[in-house]
Design a protein around this motif. Structure first.
Motif, mmCIF file in Angstrom:
data_model
loop_
_atom_site.group_PDB
_atom_site.id
_atom_site.type_symbol
_atom_site.label_atom_id
_atom_site.label_comp_id
_atom_site.label_asym_id
_atom_site.label_seq_id
_atom_site.Cartn_x
_atom_site.Cartn_y
_atom_site.Cartn_z
ATOM 1 N N GLN A 1 0.824 -1.123 0.078
ATOM 2 C CA GLN A 1 -0.014 -0.049 0.268
ATOM 3 C C GLN A 1 0.679 1.188 0.106
ATOM 4 O O GLN A 1 0.507 2.185 -0.730
ATOM 5 C CB GLN A 1 -0.893 -0.094 1.045
ATOM 6 C CG GLN A 1 -2.007 -1.002 1.286
ATOM 7 C CD GLN A 1 -2.943 -0.808 0.122
ATOM 8 O OE1 GLN A 1 -3.569 0.045 -0.032
ATOM 9 N NE2 GLN A 1 -3.175 -1.826 -0.751
ATOM 10 N N ARG B 1 -5.157 2.482 -13.296
ATOM 11 C CA ARG B 1 -4.606 3.415 -12.114
ATOM 12 C C ARG B 1 -3.362 3.837 -12.518
ATOM 13 O O ARG B 1 -3.232 5.052 -12.450
ATOM 14 C CB ARG B 1 -4.647 2.627 -10.895
ATOM 15 C CG ARG B 1 -4.108 3.486 -9.821
ATOM 16 C CD ARG B 1 -4.056 2.908 -8.335
ATOM 17 N NE ARG B 1 -3.249 1.962 -8.239
ATOM 18 C CZ ARG B 1 -2.919 1.425 -7.065
ATOM 19 N NH1 ARG B 1 -3.781 1.632 -5.891
ATOM 20 N NH2 ARG B 1 -1.859 0.466 -6.974
ATOM 21 N N ASN C 1 -9.717 4.642 -6.777
ATOM 22 C CA ASN C 1 -8.511 3.916 -6.984
ATOM 23 C C ASN C 1 -7.836 4.717 -8.254
ATOM 24 O O ASN C 1 -6.661 4.966 -7.981
ATOM 25 C CB ASN C 1 -8.559 2.314 -7.128
ATOM 26 C CG ASN C 1 -8.004 1.803 -5.979
ATOM 27 O OD1 ASN C 1 -6.951 1.784 -5.551
ATOM 28 N ND2 ASN C 1 -9.242 1.339 -5.339
ATOM 29 N N VAL D 1 -5.245 6.745 2.783
ATOM 30 C CA VAL D 1 -4.886 5.165 2.402
ATOM 31 C C VAL D 1 -4.512 4.365 3.958
ATOM 32 O O VAL D 1 -5.108 3.425 4.347
ATOM 33 C CB VAL D 1 -3.694 4.970 1.552
ATOM 34 C CG1 VAL D 1 -3.371 3.580 1.279
ATOM 35 C CG2 VAL D 1 -3.984 5.894 0.390
ATOM 36 N N GLU E 1 -7.649 8.952 -7.693
ATOM 37 C CA GLU E 1 -6.745 9.241 -6.459
ATOM 38 C C GLU E 1 -5.371 9.897 -6.867
ATOM 39 O O GLU E 1 -5.353 11.059 -6.638
ATOM 40 C CB GLU E 1 -6.534 8.279 -5.499
ATOM 41 C CG GLU E 1 -5.742 8.493 -4.295
ATOM 42 C CD GLU E 1 -6.402 9.383 -3.303
ATOM 43 O OE1 GLU E 1 -7.481 9.383 -3.323
ATOM 44 O OE2 GLU E 1 -5.711 9.998 -2.827
ATOM 45 N N LEU F 1 -3.954 -2.739 -4.805
ATOM 46 C CA LEU F 1 -4.992 -1.565 -4.974
ATOM 47 C C LEU F 1 -5.423 -1.257 -3.565
ATOM 48 O O LEU F 1 -5.183 -1.757 -2.564
ATOM 49 C CB LEU F 1 -6.351 -2.124 -5.496
ATOM 50 C CG LEU F 1 -6.312 -2.521 -6.919
ATOM 51 C CD1 LEU F 1 -7.642 -3.153 -7.637
ATOM 52 C CD2 LEU F 1 -5.678 -1.128 -7.884
ATOM 53 N N PHE F 2 -6.039 -0.062 -3.463
ATOM 54 C CA PHE F 2 -6.424 0.491 -2.081
ATOM 55 C C PHE F 2 -7.821 0.002 -1.713
ATOM 56 O O PHE F 2 -8.717 -0.090 -2.435
ATOM 57 C CB PHE F 2 -6.349 2.178 -2.040
ATOM 58 C CG PHE F 2 -5.161 2.550 -2.440
ATOM 59 C CD1 PHE F 2 -4.083 2.223 -1.806
ATOM 60 C CD2 PHE F 2 -5.192 3.739 -3.490
ATOM 61 C CE1 PHE F 2 -2.862 3.043 -2.241
ATOM 62 C CE2 PHE F 2 -4.048 4.398 -3.932
ATOM 63 C CZ PHE F 2 -2.800 3.861 -3.316
#
Lengths: 212, 278, 241
Positions: free
Chosen positions: A113, B183, B131, A131, B134, B122-123
């Motif tokens: 992430q 993305r 996603n 996030v 962003e 991915l978030f």
């Protein structure tokens, strides 16, 4: 001497008054712990300051909150209300715990992430705000909830610094009427009446957040 | 202290004279990367032309993924300089000299580079649309409407228009990876890094992702650096294949030659092992 | 420093009382936790209900309330007067034991189902299954949380000073009154509490490593760094107070 129901009923209003103070101290102290704990968790990631903050809060975490209360109470000028001292000390003490929870929540966010954030060149505010924290918060809600209940059960310590919470009331009633049984039993029951349902709610939350 | 400082800047200063020409979009100049005592990249030199699609192959631990991670600035460099578009990526200019880049420089420098990860990344707390928007909105400052339009177009390109309001957890691995491609493209990168993008997928989902990438390769002139074990894909899309071994380029050439008529013994044995297992 | 050195014997006496209450309280809590925790894994619904009532009731009441109840209310309805120290051990043991029972129950239930099935295939009795298969595996999982619980019990033992047991907190209070040195009086006590906590942490880590070795799991890292690692908070059973 046995259980006196009439006397027990007569002291309920006084005990409830104490319970209100208990809940007040818990809620405000908890808010302090939540905010300060987050600050501690983030500061611990900073170079140089981090280790110092860690040691200080490790010390706070492993020494009795009762001693901390007595210590600050003795040091504070008499103009500061005991309730304020109590809330502050409880809040700081529990910040040591919530910081650990936040820390494990932040570390629980997958490394990928962070890397995705870098690949998108996101500014730090978005990285944390959009996030990392939203993902960490899900993981920390149940343990943080448990500490709310723990804190509620630690508020009787405030009686040692003359805060008129429930235990203080119970003791006062006992001394005045030479009967302790009813006051302490009722105090115990009131504690159960608040903490058992809260624990059930927290466990529900735990299951709900674990499922997602 | 004084002496060592002048020595090190002198060394980098000398290197800055060999700035890359216009024919190069990426250039690795004597790049060294170590993990502890383990040298992953050993004074590596190579460059990539604009619009070129390069596939990196080689045994695991040969440093292919490290190259992509260095370009994405996910790792710090231990020696040498990486250039992107004639500007230093790993370093920045200060008073005519090159010094190690700081975070601000990196944030600016990496905007021209996009990356698709093996594990998608991915978030999970955002919808597919969020996603994809962003990065453009919060890092490039693109207006919301425009970013949304771009997201819709890109999701159409990867064949996932109907999933725009889904959450990543509701998608299959292949679909997640296609969102991740969208993305990365939403940032309009000049360079796209593909790090073993099909390795984490179930076999039946690989083809869908590769088709999307083939399509992008045919319809755009985006520069691609690709680490993959899918040799037929590499043969189809790449202009050049680099065979890595022990942190150095062992052999390079057009895919027909590397796959059809490898010269080096290391390349032969590697290709044999991969093709037998595949 | 002089302050502390001159009064060290008094603090040491207090620390000994604190340690005694901690050790006895932990022993009681451990026995309760094991018995109630195992009962909580039984199939019999009545047995499980008893375990649930115990854990809910004694987790829900603050240790201080329990303590006062034992110290002041019990003498009122029974002919017995509990010694303050005993009341303290009882209150702390019952309270922390309830948390421990939850830990034990969760740890036993977390042993993979296949292990139970293997014991059934081998036709083991319930006792042998528990003793030979389930508990040794659950044990390694319980220990870290037990470590946290012991620290919590040690800290909570300060409440016995409120019913006139001469523990570390009580000594600190007296020192403050006789000398007027608030910072030194309480500071010394806190340093000693901190030292006791570190001692307990090191002891528990040693036990943890032994348990993991016996299961053939390599210790996480070993060495001093591992001993000093921060605790694992927010385990799924919640941390005790």
């Amino acid at each position: 001497m046995n259980w006196d129901t009439e006397f027990a009923i007569s002291i309920i209003p006084q005990l409830l008054q104490g319970l209100v103070v208990t809940i007040q101290a818990t809620v405000i102290g908890y808010v302090v712990a939540l905010i300060l704990g987050l600050a501690v968790a983030i500061l611990r990631r900073v170079d140089y300051i981090g280790p110092v903050v860690f040691v200080v809060f490790e010390f706070i975490r492993t020494t009795p909150v009762l001693v901390q209360l007595l210590f600050v109470f003795a040091l504070a000028p008499p103009t500061v209300a005991p309730l304020t001292i109590g809330i502050s000390v409880l809040g700081v003490h529990y910040a040591a715990y919530t910081a650990e929870v936040y820390r494990s929540g932040i570390e629980g966010v997958a490394k990928g992430q962070w890397e995705a954030c870098r690949a998108l060149s996101l500014p730090p505010l978005r990285v944390w705000g959009a996030v990392v924290m939203p993902q960490a918060i899900r993981k920390v809600i149940p343990p943080l909830g448990n500490y709310l209940i723990s804190m509620f059960k630690d508020t009787p310590y405030l009686f040692a610094i003359t805060v008129p919470e429930m235990m203080f009331m119970a003791k006062a009633i006992g001394t005045e009427a030479f009967r302790s049984m009813e006051a302490y039993t009722l105090a115990g029951l009131f504690f159960l009446a608040v903490s058992v349902p809260s624990a059930v709610i927290i466990r529900r939350l735990e299951r709900r957040y674990a499922a997602v | 202290m004084q002496q060592s400082e002048s020595q090190s800047t002198g060394a980098v200063g000398a290197r800055s004279e060999q700035e890359p020409s216009n024919g190069e979009i990426v250039r690795f100049d004597q790049v060294v990367k170590r993990y502890g005592s383990n040298v992953v990249l050993n004074e590596l030199d190579f460059s990539v032309a604009p619009g070129e699609r390069v596939t990196l192959i080689g045994p695991s631990g040969s440093g292919k993924t490290t190259i992509l991670r260095l370009l994405m600035t996910l790792e710090s460099i231990d020696g040498g300089v990486i250039w992107v578009n004639g500007e230093p990526l790993s370093h920045m200019r200060r008073g005519g000299k090159l010094v190690k880049a700081n975070e601000t420089h990196l944030r600016r420098a990496r905007k021209s580079i996009g990356m698709v990860f093996q594990q998608f990344n991915l978030f999970p707390n955002m919808s597919v649309r969020k996603n994809v928007t962003e990065g453009p909105v919060h890092s490039l400052g693109v207006a919301k409407d425009e970013a949304n339009q771009r997201a819709e177009d890109l999701l159409d390109l990867v064949g996932l228009s109907d999933k725009i309001d889904a959450h990543p957890t509701q998608l299959s691995g292949g679909q997640q990876q296609r969102v991740a491609i969208a993305r990365a493209l939403a940032m309009r990168p000049q360079i796209l890094l593909l790090d073993e993008v099909t390795s984490a997928l179930d076999p039946e989902l690989v083809a869908g992702v590769l088709d999307v990438l083939r399509n992008i390769a045919q319809t755009t002139d985006i520069t691609m650096l690709c680490v993959t074990h899918e040799m037929s894909f590499a043969r189809d899309v790449s202009h050049r294949v680099l065979m890595f071994d022990e942190g150095q380029v062992a052999e390079e050439g057009p895919p027909e030659r590397i796959f059809g008529d490898p010269q080096e013994e290391r390349t032969k044995s590697f290709l044999k092992a991969v093709l037998e297992n595949g | 420093m002089d302050f502390f050195l001159n009064r060290f014997p008094a603090y040491l006496d207090g620390a000994l009382i604190t340690l005694t209450v901690t050790v006895l309280g932990s022993a009681l809590a451990f026995v309760l936790a094991m018995v109630v925790g195992i009962v909580g894994t039984l199939r019999n619904p009545a047995a499980r209900a008893v375990a649930t009532v115990y854990t809910e009731a004694f987790r829900g009441v603050a240790a201080l309330v329990l303590l006062f109840w034992f110290a002041y209310a019990v003498p009122q309805i029974t002919p017995y007067e509990l010694s303050p120290m005993f009341a303290g051990v009882l209150a702390l043991g019952l309270n922390v034991g309830a948390y421990g029972a939850e830990v034990v129950r969760a740890a036993i239930n977390a042993v993979p189902r296949a292990q139970t099935e293997a014991t059934i295939a081998l036709n083991m009795s319930w006792g042998r299954r528990m003793w030979l298969v389930l508990l040794p595996q659950a044990w390694a999982q319980m220990l870290p949380t037990f470590g946290n619980l012991i620290i919590e019990l040690m800290k909570a033992s300060a409440i016995v000073s409120l019913i006139n047991v001469a523990d570390l907190t009580d000594v600190a209070g007296n020192m403050r009154q006789t000398t007027g040195e608030t910072v030194l009086a309480y500071g010394s006590a806190m340093v000693m509490y901190f030292a006791i906590a570190q001692l307990l942490i090191v002891g528990m880590r040693t036990l943890e490593r032994r348990a993991n070795r016996r299961l053939g799991r390599a210790p996480a890292r070993g060495g001093l760094r591992d001993l000093l690692r921060p605790p694992t908070p927010g385990t799924k059973v919640g941390t005790a107070k």
